[in-house]
Motif scaffolding. Sequence first.
Motif, mmCIF file in Angstrom:
data_model
loop_
_atom_site.group_PDB
_atom_site.id
_atom_site.type_symbol
_atom_site.label_atom_id
_atom_site.label_comp_id
_atom_site.label_asym_id
_atom_site.label_seq_id
_atom_site.Cartn_x
_atom_site.Cartn_y
_atom_site.Cartn_z
ATOM 1 N N GLN A 15 0.805 -1.217 0.000
ATOM 2 C CA GLN A 15 0.000 0.000 0.000
ATOM 3 C C GLN A 15 0.840 1.269 0.000
ATOM 4 O O GLN A 15 0.432 2.275 -0.592
ATOM 5 N N ASN A 16 2.001 1.250 0.626
ATOM 6 C CA ASN A 16 2.824 2.471 0.644
ATOM 7 C C ASN A 16 3.304 2.828 -0.759
ATOM 8 O O ASN A 16 3.359 4.014 -1.126
ATOM 9 N N ASP A 17 3.649 1.810 -1.561
ATOM 10 C CA ASP A 17 4.068 2.068 -2.936
ATOM 11 C C ASP A 17 2.894 2.596 -3.756
ATOM 12 O O ASP A 17 3.055 3.500 -4.586
ATOM 13 N N LEU A 18 1.721 2.032 -3.539
ATOM 14 C CA LEU A 18 0.525 2.503 -4.245
ATOM 15 C C LEU A 18 0.233 3.960 -3.901
ATOM 16 O O LEU A 18 -0.017 4.787 -4.795
ATOM 17 N N LYS A 19 0.265 4.284 -2.618
ATOM 18 C CA LYS A 19 -0.013 5.653 -2.192
ATOM 19 C C LYS A 19 0.982 6.638 -2.810
ATOM 20 O O LYS A 19 0.600 7.723 -3.261
ATOM 21 N N ASP A 20 2.257 6.257 -2.826
ATOM 22 C CA ASP A 20 3.276 7.133 -3.418
ATOM 23 C C ASP A 20 2.985 7.373 -4.898
ATOM 24 O O ASP A 20 3.125 8.495 -5.403
ATOM 25 N N HIS A 21 2.589 6.319 -5.595
ATOM 26 C CA HIS A 21 2.314 6.432 -7.015
ATOM 27 C C HIS A 21 1.128 7.354 -7.288
ATOM 28 O O HIS A 21 1.134 8.122 -8.271
ATOM 29 N N LEU A 22 0.112 7.284 -6.449
ATOM 30 C CA LEU A 22 -1.105 8.063 -6.674
ATOM 31 C C LEU A 22 -0.955 9.536 -6.300
ATOM 32 O O LEU A 22 -1.798 10.359 -6.663
ATOM 33 N N LEU A 23 0.105 9.883 -5.584
ATOM 34 C CA LEU A 23 0.303 11.273 -5.158
ATOM 35 C C LEU A 23 0.350 12.233 -6.350
ATOM 36 O O LEU A 23 -0.198 13.336 -6.292
ATOM 37 N N ILE A 63 -7.301 -6.434 -6.130
ATOM 38 C CA ILE A 63 -7.554 -7.877 -6.246
ATOM 39 C C ILE A 63 -7.117 -8.500 -4.929
ATOM 40 O O ILE A 63 -5.921 -8.645 -4.658
ATOM 41 N N PHE A 64 -8.100 -8.830 -4.107
ATOM 42 C CA PHE A 64 -7.792 -9.295 -2.752
ATOM 43 C C PHE A 64 -8.937 -10.151 -2.237
ATOM 44 O O PHE A 64 -10.064 -9.669 -2.109
ATOM 45 N N VAL A 65 -8.662 -11.420 -1.984
ATOM 46 C CA VAL A 65 -9.666 -12.317 -1.397
ATOM 47 C C VAL A 65 -9.650 -12.068 0.105
ATOM 48 O O VAL A 65 -8.729 -12.486 0.806
ATOM 49 N N ASN A 66 -10.671 -11.382 0.578
ATOM 50 C CA ASN A 66 -10.708 -10.907 1.958
ATOM 51 C C ASN A 66 -11.161 -12.005 2.921
ATOM 52 O O ASN A 66 -12.330 -12.406 2.902
ATOM 53 N N ASP A 106 -0.479 -6.872 4.437
ATOM 54 C CA ASP A 106 -0.292 -5.501 3.949
ATOM 55 C C ASP A 106 -1.551 -4.675 4.172
ATOM 56 O O ASP A 106 -1.466 -3.472 4.446
ATOM 57 N N VAL A 107 -2.709 -5.306 4.075
ATOM 58 C CA VAL A 107 -3.971 -4.588 4.272
ATOM 59 C C VAL A 107 -4.281 -4.447 5.759
ATOM 60 O O VAL A 107 -4.632 -3.361 6.240
ATOM 61 N N TYR A 108 -4.164 -5.558 6.486
ATOM 62 C CA TYR A 108 -4.599 -5.580 7.885
ATOM 63 C C TYR A 108 -3.489 -5.247 8.861
ATOM 64 O O TYR A 108 -3.762 -4.988 10.044
ATOM 65 N N GLU A 109 -2.239 -5.307 8.405
ATOM 66 C CA GLU A 109 -1.071 -4.981 9.220
ATOM 67 C C GLU A 109 -0.967 -5.908 10.439
ATOM 68 O O GLU A 109 -0.510 -7.037 10.319
ATOM 69 N N ILE A 148 -6.900 3.463 1.886
ATOM 70 C CA ILE A 148 -5.618 3.271 1.198
ATOM 71 C C ILE A 148 -5.614 3.977 -0.153
ATOM 72 O O ILE A 148 -4.671 4.700 -0.497
ATOM 73 N N VAL A 149 -6.675 3.789 -0.938
ATOM 74 C CA VAL A 149 -6.725 4.320 -2.305
ATOM 75 C C VAL A 149 -7.171 5.779 -2.348
ATOM 76 O O VAL A 149 -6.723 6.553 -3.182
ATOM 77 N N SER A 150 -8.063 6.164 -1.427
ATOM 78 C CA SER A 150 -8.632 7.516 -1.392
ATOM 79 C C SER A 150 -9.176 7.943 -2.760
ATOM 80 O O SER A 150 -8.770 8.976 -3.315
ATOM 81 N N PRO A 151 -10.100 7.168 -3.329
ATOM 82 C CA PRO A 151 -10.620 7.504 -4.655
ATOM 83 C C PRO A 151 -11.664 8.610 -4.598
ATOM 84 O O PRO A 151 -12.229 8.910 -3.542
ATOM 85 N N ASN A 152 -11.947 9.188 -5.746
ATOM 86 C CA ASN A 152 -13.070 10.118 -5.862
ATOM 87 C C ASN A 152 -14.393 9.364 -5.945
ATOM 88 O O ASN A 152 -15.393 9.784 -5.364
ATOM 89 N N LYS A 153 -14.379 8.247 -6.691
ATOM 90 C CA LYS A 153 -15.562 7.409 -6.828
ATOM 91 C C LYS A 153 -15.159 5.944 -6.718
ATOM 92 O O LYS A 153 -14.073 5.558 -7.167
ATOM 93 N N ALA A 154 -16.064 5.135 -6.150
ATOM 94 C CA ALA A 154 -15.861 3.689 -6.090
ATOM 95 C C ALA A 154 -17.104 3.000 -6.638
ATOM 96 O O ALA A 154 -18.232 3.458 -6.404
ATOM 97 N N TYR A 155 -16.908 1.904 -7.346
ATOM 98 C CA TYR A 155 -17.971 1.291 -8.145
ATOM 99 C C TYR A 155 -18.274 -0.123 -7.649
ATOM 100 O O TYR A 155 -17.362 -0.945 -7.470
ATOM 101 N N PHE A 156 -19.575 -0.388 -7.440
ATOM 102 C CA PHE A 156 -20.038 -1.680 -6.931
ATOM 103 C C PHE A 156 -21.224 -2.151 -7.759
ATOM 104 O O PHE A 156 -22.078 -1.349 -8.158
ATOM 105 N N GLY A 157 -21.315 -3.460 -8.000
ATOM 106 C CA GLY A 157 -22.407 -4.015 -8.781
ATOM 107 C C GLY A 157 -23.646 -4.259 -7.944
ATOM 108 O O GLY A 157 -23.566 -4.559 -6.747
#
Length: 291
Positions: A15-23, A63-66, A106-109, A148-157
Motif C-alpha cells: 500500500q505504501n508504494d501505491l499511495k506514493d504512485h497516486l500522489l 484484487i484481494f480475497v478478503n 499488507d492490508v490488515y497490518e 488506502i486508495v482515497s478515490p473520488n468514486k468507487a464502483y459496486f455491482g
Amino acid sequence: MQAVNFFKMIVFHHQNDLKDHLLSYRSSNKSIGFVPTMGALHKGHLSLMKKALQENDILVVSIFVNPTQFNNVDDLEKYPRDLDSDRNTIASLQGEIVVYAPAPEDVYEDKVISEVFSFDGLENQMEGRFRPGHFDGVGTIVKKLLQIVSPNKAYFGEKDYQQLLIVKKMVAIEQLPVVIVGCPILREENGLAMSSRNERLSLKVRQKSGFIYKTLLDVQACFTSKSFKEISTYVEKMFEQQEDFKLEYFSITDADTLEAVESAEDNKKYRAFIAVYADGDVRLIDNIALN
C-alpha cells in the motif's frame, strides 16, 4: 518501489508504494476511480471498470480475497485465485490502470480481524442472517481499501445489492470523501447473474442456472396481481421441482431498508432477493427491482 509493469498496467503489492504512485495524480487534481474485487474477474467486473475509466482519469483495481468476510472456511479455500489471468483480463481495457494485489498482512497490518459495525439494521437482513459476521468483514475491508486508495468514486455491482447499501451506509457513518456508484447486474446469455462462483458450476448446471433469473422475472410479472405469500409459495414450489438447485431464501423487501414486507404500499420501492445452492455447494445470489 516494488511494482511490475504488465501491458498498460502497474501492479503494486504494498500500500505504501501505491499511495506514493497516486500522489502525482492528486497533486494534478486528476480523479481516481476505484473498483474493489476479489479477483476471478469476468465481464461484470469489466463493466464496472469501463464505467470507472469513463468517469475518471485513472482506475485503481484491487484484487484481494478478503478472509474476514467468509464465515465458511471451505468457501474461502475454494474461492478461485489466478492473478495472471486477472491481469490479462484487465489488459483488454483502454486507459490508465493501477492494480493493487496485496497480501493480507499488507492490508490488515497487525491482525486479520474485523471491526464491528452497526448499519442501522441493514446487516441483519438476508445475507446477514445466513452469513454471521459477513458484513463486518465487508465493512472492514472496504473501509481499509477506501482509506488506502482515497478515490473520488468507487464502483459496486447491484448483484450484491445488500452490500451496496451497506457500503453506502458505512461511507456515511465514517464520513469518507468518496462517491459510491451502483452499477447494473451483468448477466450471462441465459440470464444467470455473472459471478466468480459461476466458474465452479458444472457445464450442465451452469446452463440450467438461468432458471434462477427466470423465476425472478416471474415474480416481477405477478408482483401487482398476486399476494406476497402466493408469490413466495410459487417460488418455493418451483425450486422443489429442481434437483440441481436448493433454495436457501427468497425475500421481498423494502428497497431502502431491506426489511421483509408482506404487502406493498404506495410510493415505496421493492426488490426480490434470492439465494440458491447449485451443484451442491456453490452459493448463488440474485435480485430484481419489482416496481
